[in-house]
Design a protein around this motif. Structure first.
Motif, PDB file in Angstrom:
ATOM      1  N   HIS A 194     -17.067   7.540  -1.060  1.00  0.00           N
ATOM      2  CA  HIS A 194     -15.701   7.152  -0.692  1.00  0.00           C
ATOM      3  C   HIS A 194     -14.899   8.391  -0.276  1.00  0.00           C
ATOM      4  O   HIS A 194     -14.155   8.355   0.711  1.00  0.00           O
ATOM      5  CB  HIS A 194     -15.013   6.453  -1.867  1.00  0.00           C
ATOM      6  CG  HIS A 194     -13.636   5.969  -1.538  1.00  0.00           C
ATOM      7  ND1 HIS A 194     -13.396   4.761  -0.919  1.00  0.00           N
ATOM      8  CD2 HIS A 194     -12.418   6.557  -1.706  1.00  0.00           C
ATOM      9  CE1 HIS A 194     -12.091   4.611  -0.727  1.00  0.00           C
ATOM     10  NE2 HIS A 194     -11.475   5.685  -1.210  1.00  0.00           N
ATOM     11  N   LEU A 195     -15.049   9.472  -1.038  1.00  0.00           N
ATOM     12  CA  LEU A 195     -14.360  10.731  -0.713  1.00  0.00           C
ATOM     13  C   LEU A 195     -14.715  11.190   0.702  1.00  0.00           C
ATOM     14  O   LEU A 195     -13.836  11.562   1.493  1.00  0.00           O
ATOM     15  CB  LEU A 195     -14.759  11.800  -1.724  1.00  0.00           C
ATOM     16  CG  LEU A 195     -14.121  13.182  -1.540  1.00  0.00           C
ATOM     17  CD1 LEU A 195     -12.776  13.222  -2.251  1.00  0.00           C
ATOM     18  CD2 LEU A 195     -15.030  14.269  -2.110  1.00  0.00           C
ATOM     19  N   LEU A 196     -16.018  11.150   1.011  1.00  0.00           N
ATOM     20  CA  LEU A 196     -16.465  11.585   2.331  1.00  0.00           C
ATOM     21  C   LEU A 196     -15.973  10.657   3.435  1.00  0.00           C
ATOM     22  O   LEU A 196     -15.485  11.106   4.476  1.00  0.00           O
ATOM     23  CB  LEU A 196     -17.997  11.655   2.374  1.00  0.00           C
ATOM     24  CG  LEU A 196     -18.683  12.951   1.955  1.00  0.00           C
ATOM     25  CD1 LEU A 196     -20.174  12.854   2.238  1.00  0.00           C
ATOM     26  CD2 LEU A 196     -18.093  14.162   2.641  1.00  0.00           C
ATOM     27  N   PRO A 215       0.835  -1.209   0.000  1.00  0.00           N
ATOM     28  CA  PRO A 215       0.000   0.000   0.000  1.00  0.00           C
ATOM     29  C   PRO A 215       0.866   1.255   0.000  1.00  0.00           C
ATOM     30  O   PRO A 215       1.985   1.242   0.533  1.00  0.00           O
ATOM     31  CB  PRO A 215      -0.802  -0.124   1.299  1.00  0.00           C
ATOM     32  CG  PRO A 215       0.027  -0.999   2.178  1.00  0.00           C
ATOM     33  CD  PRO A 215       0.731  -1.954   1.266  1.00  0.00           C
ATOM     34  N   PRO A 216       0.395   2.340  -0.580  1.00  0.00           N
ATOM     35  CA  PRO A 216       1.176   3.591  -0.590  1.00  0.00           C
ATOM     36  C   PRO A 216       1.263   4.192   0.805  1.00  0.00           C
ATOM     37  O   PRO A 216       0.391   3.960   1.653  1.00  0.00           O
ATOM     38  CB  PRO A 216       0.387   4.502  -1.536  1.00  0.00           C
ATOM     39  CG  PRO A 216      -1.015   3.986  -1.466  1.00  0.00           C
ATOM     40  CD  PRO A 216      -0.903   2.504  -1.264  1.00  0.00           C
ATOM     41  N   GLU A 245     -12.823  -7.573  -8.069  1.00  0.00           N
ATOM     42  CA  GLU A 245     -11.402  -7.882  -7.940  1.00  0.00           C
ATOM     43  C   GLU A 245     -10.564  -6.605  -8.092  1.00  0.00           C
ATOM     44  O   GLU A 245      -9.572  -6.407  -7.386  1.00  0.00           O
ATOM     45  CB  GLU A 245     -11.004  -8.918  -8.985  1.00  0.00           C
ATOM     46  CG  GLU A 245      -9.737  -9.684  -8.637  1.00  0.00           C
ATOM     47  CD  GLU A 245      -9.905 -10.604  -7.425  1.00  0.00           C
ATOM     48  OE1 GLU A 245      -8.886 -11.093  -6.919  1.00  0.00           O
ATOM     49  OE2 GLU A 245     -11.057 -10.829  -6.978  1.00  0.00           O
ATOM     50  N   CYS A 246     -10.976  -5.728  -9.019  1.00  0.00           N
ATOM     51  CA  CYS A 246     -10.313  -4.421  -9.179  1.00  0.00           C
ATOM     52  C   CYS A 246     -10.344  -3.647  -7.868  1.00  0.00           C
ATOM     53  O   CYS A 246      -9.336  -3.101  -7.414  1.00  0.00           O
ATOM     54  CB  CYS A 246     -11.006  -3.599 -10.271  1.00  0.00           C
ATOM     55  SG  CYS A 246     -10.743  -4.176 -11.949  1.00  0.00           S
ATOM     56  N   LEU A 247     -11.526  -3.613  -7.265  1.00  0.00           N
ATOM     57  CA  LEU A 247     -11.682  -2.867  -6.014  1.00  0.00           C
ATOM     58  C   LEU A 247     -10.840  -3.469  -4.894  1.00  0.00           C
ATOM     59  O   LEU A 247     -10.329  -2.739  -4.029  1.00  0.00           O
ATOM     60  CB  LEU A 247     -13.160  -2.818  -5.611  1.00  0.00           C
ATOM     61  CG  LEU A 247     -14.041  -1.918  -6.483  1.00  0.00           C
ATOM     62  CD1 LEU A 247     -15.511  -2.087  -6.115  1.00  0.00           C
ATOM     63  CD2 LEU A 247     -13.622  -0.450  -6.329  1.00  0.00           C
ATOM     64  N   PHE A 248     -10.676  -4.802  -4.892  1.00  0.00           N
ATOM     65  CA  PHE A 248      -9.828  -5.425  -3.882  1.00  0.00           C
ATOM     66  C   PHE A 248      -8.408  -4.880  -3.970  1.00  0.00           C
ATOM     67  O   PHE A 248      -7.803  -4.496  -2.965  1.00  0.00           O
ATOM     68  CB  PHE A 248      -9.817  -6.952  -4.073  1.00  0.00           C
ATOM     69  CG  PHE A 248      -8.750  -7.638  -3.272  1.00  0.00           C
ATOM     70  CD1 PHE A 248      -8.939  -7.887  -1.914  1.00  0.00           C
ATOM     71  CD2 PHE A 248      -7.533  -8.000  -3.863  1.00  0.00           C
ATOM     72  CE1 PHE A 248      -7.932  -8.503  -1.167  1.00  0.00           C
ATOM     73  CE2 PHE A 248      -6.531  -8.613  -3.119  1.00  0.00           C
ATOM     74  CZ  PHE A 248      -6.733  -8.866  -1.763  1.00  0.00           C
ATOM     75  N   HIS A 271      -8.313  -0.987  -3.096  1.00  0.00           N
ATOM     76  CA  HIS A 271      -8.476  -0.692  -1.669  1.00  0.00           C
ATOM     77  C   HIS A 271      -7.258  -1.121  -0.851  1.00  0.00           C
ATOM     78  O   HIS A 271      -6.938  -0.480   0.156  1.00  0.00           O
ATOM     79  CB  HIS A 271      -9.733  -1.377  -1.122  1.00  0.00           C
ATOM     80  CG  HIS A 271     -10.989  -0.618  -1.406  1.00  0.00           C
ATOM     81  ND1 HIS A 271     -11.334   0.533  -0.731  1.00  0.00           N
ATOM     82  CD2 HIS A 271     -11.996  -0.843  -2.297  1.00  0.00           C
ATOM     83  CE1 HIS A 271     -12.491   0.983  -1.180  1.00  0.00           C
ATOM     84  NE2 HIS A 271     -12.920   0.170  -2.141  1.00  0.00           N
ATOM     85  N   ASN A 272      -6.604  -2.175  -1.275  1.00  0.00           N
ATOM     86  CA  ASN A 272      -5.486  -2.694  -0.478  1.00  0.00           C
ATOM     87  C   ASN A 272      -4.133  -2.141  -0.881  1.00  0.00           C
ATOM     88  O   ASN A 272      -3.224  -2.061  -0.048  1.00  0.00           O
ATOM     89  CB  ASN A 272      -5.452  -4.225  -0.555  1.00  0.00           C
ATOM     90  CG  ASN A 272      -6.545  -4.871   0.265  1.00  0.00           C
ATOM     91  OD1 ASN A 272      -6.425  -4.989   1.484  1.00  0.00           O
ATOM     92  ND2 ASN A 272      -7.632  -5.264  -0.403  1.00  0.00           N
TER      93      ASN A 272
END
Length: 462
Positions: free
Chosen positions: A133-135, A33-34, A103-106, A109-110
């Motif tokens: 998500h922004l909020l 993760p960044p 799978e993209c979202l996995f 998010h990680n």
């Protein structure tokens, strides 16, 4: 030699084989993760490659050609496994039920940034999910601008965005810092028409009025052009009227939010008076330009929305723009009074311009208007004339003498003659005064004669 690259290649091979579980295990060895989830980037290139492949893999079943329906069950099974794990066409904006999108979202998010997640939602028309998500992540305004706001207005979906913002939070309080940043972004880009639309959505009436004023005056080169844009001033007045109504309601049903510009009722009334006066100035000078009695001499075009120096320019232009000084003096006088400008300095500036235009008779009319205004000091007329006489070299002798004779104070007449190097005339006025005053004035004439080398006048004074 490159374990990261090897695990990544192995993971991609698992993806292409349709083994998503194995792919996750391989990618866990090389993806991290960044450090800052709110950085303005889309994460590492490795994560982007994974997401791009997964997105490109999705194929709706109904996109198969007619011939594909005659494929064997085994071939069809292979097609479904490698091209799509969903047996239904994915409706636009609906990604929750699609395995590859999940799978993209996995991975996002990680292993990626909030901007990358939001951009993914935006690519697939999931604007609500992007906003939530922004909020939820309390991302900074920069992420909103980059990931949501710019893509929305560039694709012509600003109205859709506004509707969603309001549906999530009707008060818009949650979006305050993002809306302020959006306005600053548009102003920096000079996208004032989009800014005006956003200000109206925000019900920021004061700033909307300011934007209307900019539409009115920006890049105008003549008052004829301004005359054609008067509707913007009317809109500005309407915005200020709405602001007064909203803030004066005793029930306080419409409370102003922190991102709306505040202003006292007195200031709003003052600005509305300025708008009204600017409309009168515009109509008058528009008419003067059409009649050929007024031409533009300075740019940017002076309006009442500038500093005091520009407002004085407006007053001068109105006084000199009509068929005579009296024609526009009333409006000019109101400008001077409303903004508490230096009236004497403005009259002097107008008089000097009349000298440059060789309209000496108009100077007398200016003096008459100033005197009859009821607000001029007794000495204002003499001050105007003395100021004009500083350009005595370009004034014909007869006109020059006429201007000097219009001066009321003998002391000022002496100063006028000295300014015009008429030493003998200055002496004749000085010597007629009461003895002590005459002595002082004659000494002034004597000093001027000494400076100019006029021995005859020096002897007379002595």
């Amino acid at each position: 030699l490159d374990p990261t690259g090897a695990w990544h290649a192995w993971g991609m091979a698992c993806l292409k084989a349709g083994n998503l579980t194995a792919a996750r295990e391989k990618f866990s060895r090389c993806l991290k993760p960044p450090f800052d989830l709110n950085q303005l980037s889309h994460g590492s290139r490795l994560v982007q490659d994974v997401v791009e492949y997964l997105e490109s893999t999705v194929r709706p079943l109904l996109s198969l050609q007619d011939d594909d329906y005659f494929a064997t069950l085994k071939e069809l099974e292979v097609t479904l496994r490698t091209q799509s794990l969903s047996l239904e066409v994915i409706p636009e904006g609906k990604i929750m039920n699609n395995t590859y999108y999940q799978e993209c979202l996995f991975y996002l998010h990680n292993y990626s940034t909030n901007l990358a997640i939001i951009s993914f939602y935006m690519r697939h028309n999931c604007l609500r999910e992007a906003l939530l998500h922004l909020l939820n992540k309390e991302s900074p305004p920069e992420v909103f601008i980059e990931g949501i706001f710019q893509p929305s207005y560039k694709s012509g979906k600003l109205h859709t965005l506004e509707n969603l913002l309001e549906s999530i939070d009707p008060t818009l309080e949650s979006w305050g810092k993002y809306l302020i940043a959006a306005c600053q972004h548009l102003q920096k880009k000079n996208y004032y028409h989009i800014l005006y639309e956003l200000q109206q959505f925000m019900k920021d009436q004061v700033r909307a009025a300011m934007t209307c004023i900019r539409f009115f005056s920006h890049k105008a080169k003549t008052y004829t052009e301004l005359g054609e844009k008067l509707s913007w001033l009317l809109k500005a007045k309407d915005h200020l009227k709405i602001y007064l109504q909203d803030t004066s309601r005793s029930t306080r049903k419409k409370k102003t939010t922190f991102f709306q510009k505040k202003m006292t009722a007195a200031d709003v009334s003052r600005h509305m008076n300025t708008l009204q006066l600017q409309m009168e100035v515009t109509r008058f000078l528009h008419r003067c330009e059409s009649a050929g009695t007024s031409q533009i001499t300075t740019l940017p075009l002076p309006t009442l929305f500038g500093n005091n120096h520009m407002k004085m320019d407006v007053a001068c232009k109105v006084m000199l723009g009509g068929k005579n000084v009296e024609d526009g003096f009333g409006i000019a006088f109101r400008v001077l009074q409303d903004f508490q400008l230096d009236a004497a300095a403005t009259y002097c500036r107008a008089a000097r311009q009349l000298v440059e235009r060789e309209k000496y008779g108009e100077i007398q009319q200016l003096l008459k208007c100033v005197s009859e205004s009821g607000m001029a000091a007794r000495s204002d007329g003499d001050t105007i004339l003395l100021n004009c006489l500083e350009a005595f070299k370009r004034i014909p002798p007869q006109e020059l003498e006429s201007l000097i004779q219009a001066i009321h104070s003998d002391d000022n007449k002496v100063q006028a003659y000295l300014t015009c190097c008429k030493l003998r005339s200055a002496y004749l006025i000085a010597v007629k005064q009461e003895h002590s005053r005459a002595t002082a004035l004659v000494q002034q004439v004597q000093q001027a004669a000494k400076s100019s080398g006029d021995a005859v006048v020096q002897d007379i004074c002595a």
